[in-house]
Motif scaffolding. Structure first.
Motif, PDB file in Angstrom:
ATOM      1  N   HIS A 139       0.835  -1.209   0.000  1.00 14.40           N
ATOM      2  CA  HIS A 139       0.000   0.000   0.000  1.00 14.40           C
ATOM      3  C   HIS A 139       0.868   1.257   0.000  1.00 14.40           C
ATOM      4  CE1 HIS A 139      -3.343  -2.575   2.064  1.00 14.40           C
ATOM      5  NE2 HIS A 139      -3.235  -2.836   0.776  1.00 14.40           N
ATOM      6  N   ALA A 140       1.975   1.223   0.730  1.00 15.90           N
ATOM      7  CA  ALA A 140       2.878   2.382   0.768  1.00 15.90           C
ATOM      8  C   ALA A 140       3.495   2.655  -0.600  1.00 15.90           C
ATOM      9  CB  ALA A 140       3.985   2.157   1.803  1.00 15.90           C
ATOM     10  N   ASN A 141       3.516   1.628  -1.461  1.00 13.40           N
ATOM     11  CA  ASN A 141       4.026   1.783  -2.817  1.00 13.40           C
ATOM     12  C   ASN A 141       2.908   2.046  -3.826  1.00 13.40           C
ATOM     13  OD1 ASN A 141       7.157   1.078  -3.229  1.00 13.40           O
ATOM     14  ND2 ASN A 141       6.387  -0.097  -1.492  1.00 13.40           N
ATOM     15  N   GLY A 142       1.728   2.397  -3.318  1.00 17.85           N
ATOM     16  CA  GLY A 142       0.633   2.810  -4.181  1.00 17.85           C
ATOM     17  C   GLY A 142      -0.079   1.689  -4.908  1.00 17.85           C
ATOM     18  N   ILE A 143      -0.078   0.481  -4.308  1.00 21.60           N
ATOM     19  CA  ILE A 143      -0.681  -0.678  -4.965  1.00 21.60           C
ATOM     20  C   ILE A 143      -1.641  -1.381  -4.010  1.00 21.60           C
ATOM     21  CG2 ILE A 143      -0.208  -2.950  -5.985  1.00 21.60           C
ATOM     22  CD1 ILE A 143       2.568  -1.765  -6.762  1.00 21.60           C
ATOM     23  N   ILE A 144      -2.751  -1.867  -4.546  1.00 16.42           N
ATOM     24  CA  ILE A 144      -3.704  -2.693  -3.800  1.00 16.42           C
ATOM     25  C   ILE A 144      -3.554  -4.118  -4.318  1.00 16.42           C
ATOM     26  CG2 ILE A 144      -6.144  -3.083  -3.274  1.00 16.42           C
ATOM     27  CD1 ILE A 144      -6.470   0.000  -4.025  1.00 16.42           C
ATOM     28  N   PHE A 191      -3.239   2.613  -6.991  1.00 15.62           N
ATOM     29  CA  PHE A 191      -4.176   3.579  -6.401  1.00 15.62           C
ATOM     30  C   PHE A 191      -4.780   4.469  -7.485  1.00 15.62           C
ATOM     31  CE2 PHE A 191      -2.709   3.948  -1.686  1.00 15.62           C
ATOM     32  CZ  PHE A 191      -2.833   2.572  -1.557  1.00 15.62           C
ATOM     33  N   LYS A 192      -3.949   4.850  -8.467  1.00 20.53           N
ATOM     34  CA  LYS A 192      -4.410   5.733  -9.534  1.00 20.53           C
ATOM     35  C   LYS A 192      -5.515   5.067 -10.350  1.00 20.53           C
ATOM     36  CE  LYS A 192      -2.720   8.420 -13.500  1.00 20.53           C
ATOM     37  NZ  LYS A 192      -1.526   8.775 -14.324  1.00 20.53           N
ATOM     38  N   GLU A 193      -5.309   3.788 -10.687  1.00 24.00           N
ATOM     39  CA  GLU A 193      -6.333   3.047 -11.435  1.00 24.00           C
ATOM     40  C   GLU A 193      -7.591   2.874 -10.605  1.00 24.00           C
ATOM     41  OE1 GLU A 193      -4.021  -0.107 -14.259  1.00 24.00           O
ATOM     42  OE2 GLU A 193      -3.677  -0.301 -12.104  1.00 24.00           O
ATOM     43  N   ALA A 194      -7.417   2.619  -9.313  1.00 27.59           N
ATOM     44  CA  ALA A 194      -8.563   2.386  -8.430  1.00 27.59           C
ATOM     45  C   ALA A 194      -9.485   3.598  -8.371  1.00 27.59           C
ATOM     46  CB  ALA A 194      -8.075   2.028  -7.032  1.00 27.59           C
ATOM     47  N   LYS A 195      -8.919   4.792  -8.493  1.00 28.26           N
ATOM     48  CA  LYS A 195      -9.718   6.011  -8.421  1.00 28.26           C
ATOM     49  C   LYS A 195     -10.650   6.163  -9.615  1.00 28.26           C
ATOM     50  CE  LYS A 195      -6.491   8.712  -5.600  1.00 28.26           C
ATOM     51  NZ  LYS A 195      -5.570   9.883  -5.571  1.00 28.26           N
ATOM     52  N   THR A 196     -10.326   5.480 -10.718  1.00 33.77           N
ATOM     53  CA  THR A 196     -11.162   5.584 -11.923  1.00 33.77           C
ATOM     54  C   THR A 196     -11.928   4.292 -12.209  1.00 33.77           C
ATOM     55  OG1 THR A 196      -9.300   4.923 -13.339  1.00 33.77           O
ATOM     56  CG2 THR A 196      -9.616   7.284 -12.951  1.00 33.77           C
ATOM     57  N   THR A 197     -11.812   3.310 -11.307  1.00 33.71           N
ATOM     58  CA  THR A 197     -12.526   2.044 -11.478  1.00 33.71           C
ATOM     59  C   THR A 197     -13.827   2.110 -10.693  1.00 33.71           C
ATOM     60  OG1 THR A 197     -10.432   0.842 -11.685  1.00 33.71           O
ATOM     61  CG2 THR A 197     -12.407  -0.461 -11.192  1.00 33.71           C
ATOM     62  N   ARG A 198     -14.928   2.304 -11.398  1.00 37.38           N
ATOM     63  CA  ARG A 198     -16.210   2.504 -10.713  1.00 37.38           C
ATOM     64  C   ARG A 198     -16.672   1.231 -10.017  1.00 37.38           C
ATOM     65  NH1 ARG A 198     -20.956   4.771 -13.900  1.00 37.38           N
ATOM     66  NH2 ARG A 198     -21.788   4.773 -11.786  1.00 37.38           N
ATOM     67  N   GLY A 210     -21.367  -4.431  -5.498  1.00 35.50           N
ATOM     68  CA  GLY A 210     -21.183  -3.586  -6.663  1.00 35.50           C
ATOM     69  C   GLY A 210     -21.106  -2.110  -6.320  1.00 35.50           C
ATOM     70  N   GLU A 211     -20.578  -1.788  -5.129  1.00 36.16           N
ATOM     71  CA  GLU A 211     -20.450  -0.386  -4.728  1.00 36.16           C
ATOM     72  C   GLU A 211     -19.417   0.319  -5.611  1.00 36.16           C
ATOM     73  OE1 GLU A 211     -19.661  -0.053  -0.563  1.00 36.16           O
ATOM     74  OE2 GLU A 211     -21.309  -1.378   0.000  1.00 36.16           O
ATOM     75  N   GLU A 212     -19.635   1.589  -5.851  1.00 40.14           N
ATOM     76  CA  GLU A 212     -18.723   2.354  -6.693  1.00 40.14           C
ATOM     77  C   GLU A 212     -17.410   2.636  -5.971  1.00 40.14           C
ATOM     78  OE1 GLU A 212     -20.682   5.839  -8.118  1.00 40.14           O
ATOM     79  OE2 GLU A 212     -21.753   4.734  -9.680  1.00 40.14           O
ATOM     80  N   TYR A 213     -16.328   2.612  -6.749  1.00 44.51           N
ATOM     81  CA  TYR A 213     -14.984   2.923  -6.263  1.00 44.51           C
ATOM     82  C   TYR A 213     -14.655   2.134  -4.983  1.00 44.51           C
ATOM     83  CZ  TYR A 213     -15.936   6.656  -9.558  1.00 44.51           C
ATOM     84  OH  TYR A 213     -16.280   7.343 -10.691  1.00 44.51           O
ATOM     85  N   CYS A 214     -14.896   0.832  -5.068  1.00 45.49           N
ATOM     86  CA  CYS A 214     -14.749  -0.010  -3.881  1.00 45.49           C
ATOM     87  C   CYS A 214     -13.348  -0.594  -3.727  1.00 45.49           C
ATOM     88  CB  CYS A 214     -15.772  -1.148  -3.914  1.00 45.49           C
ATOM     89  SG  CYS A 214     -15.542  -2.293  -5.298  1.00 45.49           S
TER      90      CYS A 214
END
Length: 322
Positions: A153-158, A186-193, A210-214
């Motif tokens: 997570h500290a490296n910006g990855i889930i 993290f960047k991709e996650a912000k645009t993944t509805r 199916g919650e948005e930006y989950c």
């Protein structure tokens, strides 16, 4: 004991360079196969994940190139509880007919991921052999995986794919996290509805609903808690017995989104009460790891190694060739 290697894989593993000497099969996924090999370039035994294009049904899946994503996500990572990825290779080999019924009439594109060979058992196999972990072993399991996920997570990855098969307990009794094929930045996650990915038993309720930006770090914490409860109690909190057969995925999802978990111990119930909640009430990874119920005890010294030492001489859950 050696696993039989299909002779048709020879051109894929060799690419005309005589680099990899196959020692044994380690496993397979939907699109790939994993082998233990001696890497003549590196002068050591490695694990290689091999993915020929003809194993991928959809052109869009091949273009997405999850293997390259996995390499890009992990190539600079340096953590004791994360598998080390050495190299990503692409090449083309002559057409072959595979023993698994796959055919190709032209040259075949192949992708290879070269990684650390880990001697040990997957969490899945460890549990089949040992059934349960002690409380101290479970706390160590939580802290080692939690440390790896905190670093990710500290490296910006889930990580986004906590599962029994993506955790290895090596012969020293330490945890290693493997397979970043479904990971997301993290960047991709912000645009993944909306999305749903991972192993059904470990998927979080926000994904099931199916919650948005989950896709947030909290889905990794959910998966960690589910695995920790299973480690201590011997079964997933969302598994249940039916009169006939095993629960369907839809039945498991119904239980997950309704928080219908079953824990048989006080420690399991404590973990569930902390983490298996709606994401708005779920703590951060750091808060969970420092919770009094999780942090006490000798979490840095208790080995996870099987008392039967069955993980000795195994590699990714398969018998070693040594």
């Amino acid at each position: 004991m050696f696993w039989t290697i299909p002779t048709e894989w020879g051109p894929l593993l060799d690419s005309g360079q005589h680099r990899f000497e196959v020692l044994c099969n380690l496993g397979k996924g939907g699109f790939s196969r994993v082998f233990a090999c001696h890497d003549n370039n590196r002068g050591e035994i490695v694990a290689i994940k091999v993915c020929p294009k003809l194993f991928v049904k959809r052109e869009s899946s091949w273009k997405r190139n999850d293997m390259l994503r996995e390499y890009e996500f992990t190539r600079k990572m340096d953590h004791p509880h994360i598998v080390r990825i050495h190299e990503y290779i692409e090449f083309t080999c002559p057409a072959v007919e595979f023993s698994e019924g796959k055919k190709d009439h032209g040259d075949t594109e192949v992708r290879v991921l070269v990684m650390e060979r880990i001697t040990g058992l997957t969490f899945d196999m460890h549990m089949k052999v040992n059934n349960k972990m002690s409380m101290e072993q479970t706390r160590r399991f939580i802290h080692q995986l939690g440390s790896a996920l905190t670093y990710i997570h500290a490296n910006g990855i889930i990580f986004a794919d906590m599962s029994r098969r993506n955790v290895i307990i090596n012969s020293d009794g330490d945890v290693k996290l493997i397979d970043f094929g479904l990971s997301i930045s993290f960047k991709e996650a912000k645009t993944t509805r909306k999305t749903i990915c991972g192993t059904p038993m470990c998927i979080s309720p926000e994904m099931v609903r199916g919650e948005e930006y989950c896709v947030t770090p909290k889905i990794d914490l959910w998966g960690l808690a589910v695995l920790a409860i299973e480690a201590y109690e011997g079964k997933s909190p969302f598994f249940f017995k039916r009169d006939f057969g095993i629960p369907s995925v839809s039945e498991i999802y119904t239980r997950i989104k309704s928080f219908m978990y079953e824990c048989t111990t006080d420690f399991g119930k404590e973990i569930a009460s902390i983490v298996l909640t709606d994401r708005s009430n779920r703590p951060s990874m750091d808060e969970f790891l420092h919770h009094p119920s999780i942090s006490k005890g000798n979490v840095h010294t208790m080995s996870l190694r099987s008392t039967r030492n069955i993980s000795k001489g195994l590699s990714h859950g398969r018998p070693n060739q040594d």
